[in-house]
Design a protein around this motif. Structure first.
Motif, PDB file in Angstrom:
ATOM      1  N   ALA A   1       0.879  -4.821  -9.237  1.00 17.08           N
ATOM      2  CA  ALA A   1       1.052  -4.164  -7.933  1.00 17.08           C
ATOM      3  C   ALA A   1      -0.280  -3.633  -7.430  1.00 17.08           C
ATOM      4  O   ALA A   1      -0.593  -3.743  -6.235  1.00 17.08           O
ATOM      5  N   HIS A   2      -1.085  -3.078  -8.331  1.00 18.49           N
ATOM      6  CA  HIS A   2      -2.409  -2.603  -7.936  1.00 18.49           C
ATOM      7  C   HIS A   2      -3.274  -3.768  -7.480  1.00 18.49           C
ATOM      8  O   HIS A   2      -3.928  -3.704  -6.435  1.00 18.49           O
ATOM      9  N   ALA A   3      -3.284  -4.846  -8.245  1.00 21.99           N
ATOM     10  CA  ALA A   3      -4.092  -6.023  -7.885  1.00 21.99           C
ATOM     11  C   ALA A   3      -3.658  -6.597  -6.538  1.00 21.99           C
ATOM     12  O   ALA A   3      -4.496  -6.973  -5.716  1.00 21.99           O
ATOM     13  N   ALA A   4      -2.358  -6.627  -6.288  1.00 22.91           N
ATOM     14  CA  ALA A   4      -1.848  -7.142  -5.017  1.00 22.91           C
ATOM     15  C   ALA A   4      -2.306  -6.268  -3.856  1.00 22.91           C
ATOM     16  O   ALA A   4      -2.598  -6.772  -2.764  1.00 22.91           O
ATOM     17  N   SER A   5      -2.398  -4.958  -4.082  1.00 22.02           N
ATOM     18  CA  SER A   5      -2.825  -4.059  -3.006  1.00 22.02           C
ATOM     19  C   SER A   5      -4.248  -4.383  -2.549  1.00 22.02           C
ATOM     20  O   SER A   5      -4.585  -4.205  -1.379  1.00 22.02           O
ATOM     21  N   LEU A   6      -5.065  -4.869  -3.462  1.00 23.99           N
ATOM     22  CA  LEU A   6      -6.456  -5.174  -3.129  1.00 23.99           C
ATOM     23  C   LEU A   6      -6.602  -6.459  -2.313  1.00 23.99           C
ATOM     24  O   LEU A   6      -7.699  -6.796  -1.884  1.00 23.99           O
ATOM     25  N   LYS A   7      -5.492  -7.145  -2.087  1.00 24.27           N
ATOM     26  CA  LYS A   7      -5.478  -8.342  -1.237  1.00 24.27           C
ATOM     27  C   LYS A   7      -4.870  -8.043   0.128  1.00 24.27           C
ATOM     28  O   LYS A   7      -4.873  -8.893   1.008  1.00 24.27           O
ATOM     29  N   ASN A   8      -4.362  -6.834   0.302  1.00 21.02           N
ATOM     30  CA  ASN A   8      -3.739  -6.413   1.551  1.00 21.02           C
ATOM     31  C   ASN A   8      -4.799  -6.273   2.640  1.00 21.02           C
ATOM     32  O   ASN A   8      -5.858  -5.668   2.403  1.00 21.02           O
ATOM     33  N   GLU A   9      -4.515  -6.786   3.831  1.00 18.84           N
ATOM     34  CA  GLU A   9      -5.485  -6.749   4.935  1.00 18.84           C
ATOM     35  C   GLU A   9      -5.902  -5.332   5.291  1.00 18.84           C
ATOM     36  O   GLU A   9      -7.075  -5.067   5.563  1.00 18.84           O
ATOM     37  N   TYR A  10      -4.943  -4.406   5.321  1.00 17.23           N
ATOM     38  CA  TYR A  10      -5.266  -3.022   5.662  1.00 17.23           C
ATOM     39  C   TYR A  10      -6.199  -2.423   4.615  1.00 17.23           C
ATOM     40  O   TYR A  10      -7.173  -1.757   4.948  1.00 17.23           O
ATOM     41  N   VAL A  11      -5.889  -2.649   3.352  1.00 17.34           N
ATOM     42  CA  VAL A  11      -6.708  -2.099   2.265  1.00 17.34           C
ATOM     43  C   VAL A  11      -8.115  -2.689   2.321  1.00 17.34           C
ATOM     44  O   VAL A  11      -9.112  -1.972   2.181  1.00 17.34           O
ATOM     45  N   LEU A  12      -8.215  -3.987   2.551  1.00 22.63           N
ATOM     46  CA  LEU A  12      -9.533  -4.626   2.646  1.00 22.63           C
ATOM     47  C   LEU A  12     -10.344  -4.055   3.813  1.00 22.63           C
ATOM     48  O   LEU A  12     -11.545  -3.806   3.677  1.00 22.63           O
ATOM     49  N   ALA A  13      -9.692  -3.814   4.950  1.00 24.75           N
ATOM     50  CA  ALA A  13     -10.376  -3.232   6.110  1.00 24.75           C
ATOM     51  C   ALA A  13     -10.831  -1.807   5.806  1.00 24.75           C
ATOM     52  O   ALA A  13     -11.940  -1.400   6.187  1.00 24.75           O
ATOM     53  N   LEU A  14      -9.988  -1.051   5.105  1.00 21.88           N
ATOM     54  CA  LEU A  14     -10.350   0.321   4.743  1.00 21.88           C
ATOM     55  C   LEU A  14     -11.568   0.323   3.823  1.00 21.88           C
ATOM     56  O   LEU A  14     -12.493   1.108   4.018  1.00 21.88           O
ATOM     57  N   ILE A  15     -11.554  -0.543   2.834  1.00 16.07           N
ATOM     58  CA  ILE A  15     -12.690  -0.630   1.912  1.00 16.07           C
ATOM     59  C   ILE A  15     -13.969  -0.907   2.693  1.00 16.07           C
ATOM     60  O   ILE A  15     -14.998  -0.266   2.459  1.00 16.07           O
ATOM     61  N   GLN A  16     -13.907  -1.826   3.633  1.00 20.55           N
ATOM     62  CA  GLN A  16     -15.089  -2.160   4.448  1.00 20.55           C
ATOM     63  C   GLN A  16     -15.554  -0.961   5.269  1.00 20.55           C
ATOM     64  O   GLN A  16     -16.754  -0.721   5.390  1.00 20.55           O
ATOM     65  N   SER A  17     -14.612  -0.191   5.822  1.00 21.00           N
ATOM     66  CA  SER A  17     -15.007   0.951   6.653  1.00 21.00           C
ATOM     67  C   SER A  17     -15.582   2.089   5.809  1.00 21.00           C
ATOM     68  O   SER A  17     -16.380   2.879   6.297  1.00 21.00           O
TER      69      SER A  17
END
Length: 100
Positions: free
Chosen positions: A63-79
């Motif tokens: 579930a944690h690994a899947a979260s790191l593929k989520n578009e929102y999570v990826l955008a947050l990481i970038q910001s």
């Protein structure tokens, strides 16, 4: 027990901790609807004015690994990247205790 826990130590660039915390709190609001996320707490260090600790508990590592593929999570990481000077993840496997 297959739960997955993690502490993340995020060191912000000097003077950027509060901005980083704001972004992380926005992320926490979004995680209410994320499958498998059971706990996501943003903490600030009382000893270091640049450090943010994230406490996470997930149904399992997948579930944690899947979260790191989520578009929102990826955008947050970038910001958040421009605000962060360093990251130290601590991956854990919970074995019991109150709240589990």
């Amino acid at each position: 027990m297959n739960k997955f826990a993690m502490y993340g130590k995020l060191t912000a660039h000097p003077g950027q901790r509060d901005a980083l915390v704001q972004l992380m709190l926005e992320a926490a609001d979004q995680l209410d609807a994320m499958e498998g996320c059971e706990l996501y707490i943003i903490n600030v260090s009382e000893e270091d004015p640049n450090v943010v600790w994230v406490t996470e508990l997930w149904r399992d590592a997948e579930a944690h690994a899947a979260s790191l593929k989520n578009e929102y999570v990826l955008a947050l990481i970038q910001s958040c990247r421009p605000l962060i000077a360093g990251v130290e993840p601590v991956k854990l496997r919970p074995v019991g205790g109150k709240g589990l």
